[in-house]
Design an enzyme around this catalytic site. Structure first.
Site, short mmCIF file in Angstrom:
data_model
loop_
_atom_site.label_atom_id
_atom_site.label_comp_id
_atom_site.label_asym_id
_atom_site.label_seq_id
_atom_site.Cartn_x
_atom_site.Cartn_y
_atom_site.Cartn_z
N HIS A 49 29.38 -20.38 83.51
CA HIS A 49 30.12 -21.64 83.75
C HIS A 49 29.90 -22.62 82.62
O HIS A 49 29.01 -23.44 82.71
CB HIS A 49 29.67 -22.26 85.06
N PHE A 50 30.44 -22.76 81.74
CA PHE A 50 31.38 -22.17 80.84
C PHE A 50 30.61 -21.75 79.59
O PHE A 50 30.08 -22.64 78.93
CB PHE A 50 32.45 -23.18 80.45
#
Length: 143
Positions: A49-50
């Site tokens: 994430h991310f």
């Protein structure tokens, strides 16, 4: 001030879902609590994430606020061997992203806490700026 070992005596959560590092202040009579979480790149959710631009998921900030509220609710109810389950999330707002290196300060106030139910107002801040806020309701259950 209560450390992680005391938190683990009250909350049933464990790694990787225990999202509170320290209770800074607690006022059970006035139903207020202040806690912190250190956000590090070692958090398991940053893997996906991310990648390359890590941002703490907003739902985990809400979960952390709920854990702080749960701590207050269990203490207020005098139940230290219980669990607190979400009943509702209202007025949730995400103001700024939280990234590795941030330290989140949670300020939670009981709006209405009874032995079996509670409603809290929670605010998460980084560097005195609000990053997330919500009103949460939960049920208190004995294990």
């Amino acid at each position: 001030m209560e450390d992680i070992l005391k938190i683990m005596e009250v909350l049933p959560h464990r790694y990787p879902f225990l999202l509170v590092d320290r209770i800074l202040e607690i006022d059970i009579e006035n139903m207020k609590i202040k806690a912190l979480k250190n956000v590090t790149i070692n958090e398991p959710f940053f893997i996906g994430h991310f990648p390359g631009n890590p941002v703490m998921p907003g739902v985990l900030i809400i979960e952390a606020m709920a854990q702080v509220g749960a701590y207050l609710m269990l203490k207020k109810a005098g139940i230290e061997d219980g669990i607190v389950l979400f009943a509702s999330i209202e007025e949730a707002k995400f103001r700024k992203p939280v990234v590795p290196g941030d330290q989140i300060i949670f300020e939670v106030e009981g709006i209405n806490i009874k032995k079996s139910m509670g409603k809290i107002k929670a605010v998460a801040k980084v560097n005195d700026q609000v990053v997330c806020e919500a009103i949460l309701m939960a049920a208190v259950k004995k294990k």
